[in-house]
Design a protein around this motif. Structure first.
Motif, PDB file in Angstrom:
ATOM      1  N   CYS A 273      33.901  56.436  22.846  1.00 44.70           N
ATOM      2  CA  CYS A 273      33.328  56.461  24.199  1.00 44.70           C
ATOM      3  C   CYS A 273      32.266  55.390  24.414  1.00 44.70           C
ATOM      4  O   CYS A 273      31.647  55.338  25.482  1.00 44.70           O
ATOM      5  N   ILE A 274      32.060  54.538  23.427  1.00 39.10           N
ATOM      6  CA  ILE A 274      30.963  53.575  23.514  1.00 39.10           C
ATOM      7  C   ILE A 274      31.194  52.537  24.609  1.00 39.10           C
ATOM      8  O   ILE A 274      30.263  52.143  25.306  1.00 39.10           O
ATOM      9  N   ASP A 275      32.428  52.079  24.785  1.00 39.67           N
ATOM     10  CA  ASP A 275      32.664  51.011  25.766  1.00 39.67           C
ATOM     11  C   ASP A 275      33.521  51.492  26.935  1.00 39.67           C
ATOM     12  O   ASP A 275      34.448  50.815  27.367  1.00 39.67           O
ATOM     13  N   LEU A 276      33.207  52.662  27.477  1.00 38.73           N
ATOM     14  CA  LEU A 276      33.902  53.138  28.668  1.00 38.73           C
ATOM     15  C   LEU A 276      33.606  52.211  29.846  1.00 38.73           C
ATOM     16  O   LEU A 276      32.490  51.706  29.982  1.00 38.73           O
ATOM     17  N   PRO A 277      34.588  51.967  30.720  1.00 41.21           N
ATOM     18  CA  PRO A 277      34.342  51.094  31.882  1.00 41.21           C
ATOM     19  C   PRO A 277      33.313  51.712  32.826  1.00 41.21           C
ATOM     20  O   PRO A 277      33.169  52.931  32.899  1.00 41.21           O
ATOM     21  N   GLU A 278      32.627  50.858  33.575  1.00 46.19           N
ATOM     22  CA  GLU A 278      31.538  51.331  34.431  1.00 46.19           C
ATOM     23  C   GLU A 278      31.981  51.625  35.860  1.00 46.19           C
ATOM     24  O   GLU A 278      31.504  52.574  36.475  1.00 46.19           O
ATOM     25  N   ILE A 279      32.859  50.798  36.419  1.00 46.94           N
ATOM     26  CA  ILE A 279      33.337  50.999  37.794  1.00 46.94           C
ATOM     27  C   ILE A 279      34.857  50.888  37.786  1.00 46.94           C
ATOM     28  O   ILE A 279      35.405  49.907  37.275  1.00 46.94           O
ATOM     29  N   ILE A 280      35.541  51.884  38.347  1.00 53.44           N
ATOM     30  CA  ILE A 280      37.000  51.918  38.281  1.00 53.44           C
ATOM     31  C   ILE A 280      37.589  52.414  39.599  1.00 53.44           C
ATOM     32  O   ILE A 280      36.881  52.963  40.449  1.00 53.44           O
ATOM     33  N   ASN A 281      38.887  52.218  39.743  1.00 52.50           N
ATOM     34  CA  ASN A 281      39.687  52.864  40.781  1.00 52.50           C
ATOM     35  C   ASN A 281      40.642  53.836  40.109  1.00 52.50           C
ATOM     36  O   ASN A 281      41.207  53.518  39.053  1.00 52.50           O
ATOM     37  N   GLU A 341      38.439  47.173  34.895  1.00 50.53           N
ATOM     38  CA  GLU A 341      36.998  47.363  35.039  1.00 50.53           C
ATOM     39  C   GLU A 341      36.554  46.525  36.230  1.00 50.53           C
ATOM     40  O   GLU A 341      36.803  45.315  36.288  1.00 50.53           O
ATOM     41  N   LEU A 342      35.915  47.148  37.220  1.00 48.80           N
ATOM     42  CA  LEU A 342      35.634  46.483  38.492  1.00 48.80           C
ATOM     43  C   LEU A 342      34.189  46.026  38.637  1.00 48.80           C
ATOM     44  O   LEU A 342      33.817  45.530  39.704  1.00 48.80           O
ATOM     45  N   LYS A 343      33.387  46.181  37.601  1.00 48.37           N
ATOM     46  CA  LYS A 343      32.002  45.733  37.710  1.00 48.37           C
ATOM     47  C   LYS A 343      31.965  44.220  37.918  1.00 48.37           C
ATOM     48  O   LYS A 343      32.586  43.457  37.186  1.00 48.37           O
ATOM     49  N   GLY A 344      31.249  43.794  38.940  1.00 46.64           N
ATOM     50  CA  GLY A 344      31.155  42.375  39.245  1.00 46.64           C
ATOM     51  C   GLY A 344      32.277  41.855  40.116  1.00 46.64           C
ATOM     52  O   GLY A 344      32.270  40.680  40.499  1.00 46.64           O
TER      53      GLY A 344
END
Length: 636
Positions: A273-281, A341-344
């Motif tokens: 779970c360390i690198d779960l995406p931050e913003i998603i659809n 991953e939609l961050k940025g």
């Protein structure tokens, strides 16, 4: 690190705190702290492999520069000129000389002989073009780049295994040395690796005093003891290499061993779970979702599995819809998330409307741009004699648009279908395909159709299935039904087994998609009245059907061609063309397949063996089940 687009990989890559197995080089000599991962392919890359130069000069081929490539783009030579390994990932090649070399061999060419291996008493010789069998040290299949063999003992070793001693001091267990054992030689605690939790293979390292066991993979590639990764936690987190019960603060699920922890914050997290995406659809909600370290206090229900969400743990929530949240693990399911991953990344531009208003009730629809469509919504009594081009269902009293110059017709609701949409049937966005009169089988309900469809590669759903939401109310049951995928169940109406169903778990009520999308009312030329869908199995003889000498089964009333436009020539998978013809009491052609004369509403007419014959596409077998059609008498 920002996401990057690797020229030799088709999907975006995202930063990850460590890489155990790189899909660019398959090098497993140590665990690299910085790297990239592809959520779509579920693979990882070392940072140096992901950022490899596109062109290099190398002493192994001084005549010309070498270009970075992948096997899909290069077929003539598939084996590295230095190590003989089959090239399945990135490599360098010379397009002029057909010279190819592995990326690993570019940086660290293999030694021809290992004079003093730690795992064996004799020297080992490098094997070229040998890929079969298992390593005699770890007893795993050969998957490393370099394989070595003892010419005296005929034993074979992975390159990494050849340098593993029979007794080691491991950084996660410094109190005692670990000895190399087989499952038959020692009793171990639970049969799993203390670090990663995987089942131990036949050979592993063990401390008999502490009952500490670790598999060979975690000896060759141990995860880092400490990680500083902002996506996981604000502070540095440390690995606790022991069996310990905990609840992961990122996903809320229980764990039983080796979490990463921040003692300062009383924070624990699964390694995965360390690198779960931050913003998603996700395909169950129209807005973007953001990862939250915790939700606001209150009672939260997951929008996917409809179970309780622990507000004190991490989850995904919507900033626009304040009551919507989903479990972290539910959000990242393969059938829910599109792996981006939609961050940025800025929000997508506002969707293009399916039509433009000309004036008043007149529009120009993108599916029929050659003519205008006029709205009809008053005093509509069509009786099902005309059909919508989009859903191919009859129009009775619903508002519709009709072409001012031809017979093109759309329900008002179908005219407003979005040109792109996310839907629970597929993780990726779907595009509306119109007007080609091509036969397709709906990927949701399996019904054949020739109407509009929402499509992505090798996946199509018809308009009626696209109108379903994740939760529905169906007249056959008093509770809300929720869409469930993956848990196969029997439909209570037709008895068929399906993996895509609408369920009421409290009542054990299940409907498959075929039964959910049955029209509530329909007509058949045999009877002058409208037929309504019934949800209980009537007593035989109470509602008699002269079509099949049984009750009005849905199969008998609708037939197999009810969603193919009558009077049109349909293209079947780009090859066969056939015409859909509506039957009547004076026209009951004999089916080429059965052969029988059934009072089905539609048949297809095609050419076969140079003769024009009538074909009823499916041998007619009377369906059984709880749903039937009954006469609906209307005051005239």
């Amino acid at each position: 690190m920002n996401r990057i687009k690797l020229p030799t990989h088709k999907h975006p890559l995202y930063p990850t705190p460590w890489v155990r197995s790189c899909s660019g080089c398959y090098r497993e000599n140590d665990c690299t702290k910085d790297g990239y991962r592809c959520y779509e392919c579920k693979i990882f890359f070392h940072k140096e492999c992901a950022e490899s130069s596109l062109e290099i000069n190398h002493p192994s081929h001084p005549e010309h520069p070498l270009h970075l490539s992948i096997p899909e783009k290069f077929y003539e030579s598939k084996n590295c000129k230095l190590c003989g390994k089959t090239l399945v990932n990135m490599f360098y090649h010379c397009p002029l000389c057909k010279f190819v070399v592995d990326t690993v061999c570019i940086k660290n060419p293999p030694p021809d002989v290992i004079e003093h291996p730690k795992a064996h008493k004799h020297s080992l010789v490098h094997l070229i073009n040998y890929y079969h069998g298992t390593c005699d040290f770890c007893e795993e299949k050969f998957c490393d780049r370099y394989l070595y063999k003892c010419s005296q003992c005929q034993l074979k070793f992975h390159f990494e295994c050849s340098n593993l001693p029979l007794e080691i001091t491991h950084p996660f267990h410094r109190k005692h040395p670990l000895k190399f054992l087989t499952r038959e030689e020692h009793y171990f605690l639970d049969g799993k690796c203390r670090i990663c939790g995987d089942e131990l293979g036949r050979r592993f390292y063990n401390c008999s005093i502490c009952k500490f066991s670790v598999d060979v993979a975690c000896v060759k590639n141990p995860p880092p003891l400490t990680i500083l990764f902002a996506k996981a936690h604000d502070h540095q987190i440390s690995l606790i290499p022991r069996i310990i019960s905990f609840n992961c603060d990122a996903c809320g699920l229980a764990g039983d061993r080796s979490p990463y922890s921040c003692q300062q914050c009383d924070f624990m997290i699964h390694q995965s779970c360390i690198d779960l995406p931050e913003i998603i659809n996700v395909n169950r909600h129209e807005h973007r979702l953001s990862r939250r370290l915790q939700l606001s206090p209150g009672s939260w229900i997951c929008g996917i599995c409809h179970k309780k969400v622990d507000w004190s743990c991490g989850a995904y929530s919507c900033s626009i819809c304040p009551d919507y949240a989903i479990h972290s693990r539910c959000a990242l399911r393969d059938d829910v998330w599109d792996k981006l991953e939609l961050k940025g990344i800025p929000e997508e531009p506002q969707e293009i409307k399916p039509y433009t208003v000309v004036n008043g009730n007149l529009i120009r629809h993108f599916s029929h741009e050659e003519h205008y469509l006029q709205l009809n919504e008053e005093n509509i009594i069509c009786g099902g004699s005309i059909r919508c081009e989009a859903c191919v269902l009859p129009i009775y009293s619903q508002a519709f648009y009709s072409c001012v110059q031809c017979d093109f017709i759309l329900h008002k609701t179908c005219a407003n279908l979005p040109r792109k949409k996310r839907h629970m049937y597929h993780a990726k966005p779907l595009t509306l395909v119109v007007g080609d009169m091509t036969y397709f089988d709906c990927s949701a309900c399996s019904n054949p159709s020739s109407g509009f469809r929402y499509s992505i590669t090798n996946f199509n759903i018809d308009v009626k299935c696209s109108a379903l939401s994740e939760s529905i109310f169906h007249e056959s049951h008093g509770c809300t039904l929720y869409y469930i995928y993956g848990n196969g169940k029997h439909c209570i109406a037709c008895g068929n087994w399906s993996y895509s169903t609408f369920n009421c778990d409290d009542c054990k009520f299940v409907l498959d998609l075929k039964c959910v999308v049955l029209p509530k009312t329909t007509r058949h030329w045999y009877d002058e009245h409208i037929l309504s869908l019934c949800y209980e199995n009537p007593t035989k003889g109470e509602h008699w059907c002269d079509i099949c000498e049984e009750t009005f089964h849905t199969k008998c009333v609708l037939g197999d061609f009810s969603l193919l436009m009558p009077g049109h020539v349909i293209t079947y998978y780009g090859k066969t063309r056939f015409e859909v013809i509506q039957t009547h009491p004076g026209f009951l052609p004999r089916c080429y397949i059965c052969p029988s004369r059934r009072a089905v509403p539609f048949v297809s007419k095609t050419e076969l063996r140079e003769q024009r014959i009538n074909i009823d596409a499916v041998t007619w077998v009377t369906a059984t089940g709880a749903f039937v059609y009954n006469k609906l008498y209307v005051d005239r």
